[in-house]
Structure formats: structure tokens, C-alpha cells
Enzyme design. Structure first.
Site, PDB file in Angstrom:
ATOM      1  N   THR A 200      16.837  96.319  77.004  1.00 38.67           N
ATOM      2  CA  THR A 200      15.610  96.237  78.105  1.00 38.67           C
ATOM      3  C   THR A 200      16.159  97.919  78.367  1.00 38.67           C
ATOM      4  O   THR A 200      17.445  97.908  78.483  1.00 38.67           O
ATOM      5  CB  THR A 200      15.784  95.122  78.769  1.00 38.67           C
ATOM      6  OG1 THR A 200      14.931  95.181  80.085  1.00 38.67           O
ATOM      7  CG2 THR A 200      16.988  94.602  79.976  1.00 38.67           C
TER       8      THR A 200
ATOM      9  N   ASP B  42       9.771  90.257  77.832  1.00 42.54           N
ATOM     10  CA  ASP B  42       8.304  90.860  78.246  1.00 42.54           C
ATOM     11  C   ASP B  42       7.907  90.356  79.802  1.00 42.54           C
ATOM     12  O   ASP B  42       7.466  89.230  79.330  1.00 42.54           O
ATOM     13  CB  ASP B  42       7.073  90.720  77.027  1.00 42.54           C
ATOM     14  CG  ASP B  42       6.433  91.939  77.311  1.00 42.54           C
ATOM     15  OD1 ASP B  42       6.162  93.747  77.646  1.00 42.54           O
ATOM     16  OD2 ASP B  42       4.926  92.118  77.389  1.00 42.54           O
ATOM     17  N   SER B  43       7.640  90.735  80.364  1.00 43.43           N
ATOM     18  CA  SER B  43       7.574  89.868  81.406  1.00 43.43           C
ATOM     19  C   SER B  43       5.752  90.922  81.663  1.00 43.43           C
ATOM     20  O   SER B  43       5.348  92.436  82.167  1.00 43.43           O
ATOM     21  CB  SER B  43       8.280  90.390  82.511  1.00 43.43           C
ATOM     22  OG  SER B  43       9.237  89.787  82.490  1.00 43.43           O
TER      23      SER B  43
END
Ligand code: ITT
Length: 210
Positions: A6, A62-63
Site C-alpha cells: 500500500t 482495497d477500501s
């Protein structure tokens, strides 16, 4: 060692708090996000790409924030909206709505190159075919790298910004009378979309090779 892929230090902080320093290493890599409305497809392709690049076990997270009164917007476009509008203006958009309820969703995708029992396939076959077609290619004949997906969601309400902890949309997301920005990482993990996905991942990861 497991690489948590990330560019967002807030995610790493929460993953470390949950999994422990010795379990993960951060890998600051901006994997290419395919054009899709499916967070599962985005996370799955991201994990495959990061694994191909690194050759080590990877997790991609992935948010997104889904506001019910805005038909789920910004959802998969959350990052773009946070960057372009900022959370204060998201609050301004939501404030006049009758329905300010929302949810956070986190999809974690794990890939280590092994053909372990993956999440029900093909979660993202249509998206991969569309991505390949738009690049003028056909979908590879070989089986794609296996990916395991873990999903966590939490419901709440969009409120005026409060608190200085957390990151991203946390100051405008209220759950049980506190915004996520008013909680410590540990408190947030006990309730949050990421904490729930991490719990499912940790349970599976512990027993993966046994
Ligand atoms: P990576 O893709 O590099 O992981 P990102 O910040 O772009 O970093 P996402 O696409 O998953 O990650 O995040 C979409 C947006 O949602 C982005 O603006 C984040 O800051 C925000 N976000 C993600 N998780 C969040 C959380 O737990 N609390 C508040 N905002 C969050």
C-alpha cells in the site's frame, strides 16, 4: 514474511497493530488499479501484479466509503474523491440528505503464487476479460494466479468532522457515537471494515499450511 502492499501509512499502522510487527513488512508500491466498479476485482488484480513484481507473499487492501443517500458513491472512487474534494466537502454534500447512513468496505486480497484453494472463482473473470479487451489483448489461456479474498464491512453515519486520529474519511464516519478518528487504532480495529477483514485473514493464514 508477508508484504502488505500500500501507499497508505494509515493502513499499515492498523495492519501492524492487528497482526504484529513480525508478521508483515510494508511495501510502498502503487499497484496499477484496473478500471472496475468491483473492489474484489481491483484487489485481486492488484495482488497478482504485486506478487509478480515482488515474488513474495503479498496482501493488497482495497477500501472504500459507500454513502447510501448517494447511491453508494464514492465507493470504488473514494481515493479520487478524497484527493479532489476532501472530507469537508464530502460532508457538505451529504449534510442536506435525508439518508446519511454509510458503510466502509475493505477487500483484502492475498497471493503467494501457490494454487491454494482460492476464493470462489472467477470473482473477477469478466473484469479481467474487459481489461484485456480494452488493451487489445485476449484473456490469457492459463489459469490466473490464485487469490484469496477477505471482506469486512461496517455501517455508520456521515457526520461533521470530529477527532484527529485515524486517516482518510475517519473524521466524518460515526459508529456507535464515536467517529473513527476519535478511536485508537486498536479500538478502530475492533469494529472496523479493515479489522474485520484482518480477523478473517489472520484466522485463515494461521492454518493455511497446516
Ligand atoms: P493504496 O491503494 O495504496 O492501498 P489508498 O489510500 O489509495 O492506498 P484505497 O484506494 O483502498 O487506498 O482507499 C480509498 C480511499 O478510502 C482513500 O482515500 C483512503 O484514504 C480511504 N480509506 C481507506 N480505508 C480507510 C479507513 O479505514 N478509514 C478512512 N478512510 C479510509
Amino acid at each position: 514474511m508477508l508484504y502488505y502492499v500500500t501507499t497508505n501509512p494509515g493502513k499499515i499502522r492498523e495492519a501492524r497493530q492487528y497482526l504484529g510487527d513480525e508478521t508483515i513488512t510494508d511495501y510502498d508500491y502503487d499497484y496499477p488499479e484496473i478500471q472496475s466498479e468491483s473492489m474484489k476485482a481491483i484487489a485481486a488484480e492488484g495482488a497478482r501484479d504485486a506478487y509478480r513484481k515482488l515474488g513474495e507473499p503479498v496482501v493488497v487492501d482495497d477500501s472504500g466509503l459507500f454513502v447510501n443517500g448517494l447511491e453508494g458513491f464514492p465507493g470504488p472512487y473514494s481515493s479520487y474523491v478524497e484527493e479532489k474534494l476532501g472530507i469537508e466537502r464530502v460532508w457538505n454534500l451529504v449534510e442536506p440528505l435525508d439518508d446519511r447512513t454509510a458503510s466502509f468496505r475493505c477487500v483484502m486480497a492475498y497471493c503467494d503464487g501457490d494454487p491454494f484453494e482460492a476464493s470462489p472463482d472467477p470473482v473477477d473473470k469478466d473484469d479481467r476479460a474487459a481489461a484485456a479487451a480494452s488493451a487489445g489483448e485476449s484473456l490469457e489461456e492459463d489459469e490466473p494466479l490464485a487469490v484469496k479474498l477477505f471482506v469486512g464491512t461496517v455501517r455508520g453515519e456521515i457526520v461533521a468532522p470530529r477527532g484527529d486520529g485515524g486517516f482518510g474519511f475517519d473524521p466524518i464516519f460515526e459508529h456507535d457515537d464515536s467517529t473513527f478518528a476519535e478511536l485508537t487504532s486498536e479500538e478502530k480495529n475492533a469494529l472496523s471494515h479493515r479489522g474485520r477483514a484482518l480477523a478473517k485473514f489472520a484466522e485463515w493464514y494461521e492454518t493455511k499450511d497446516s
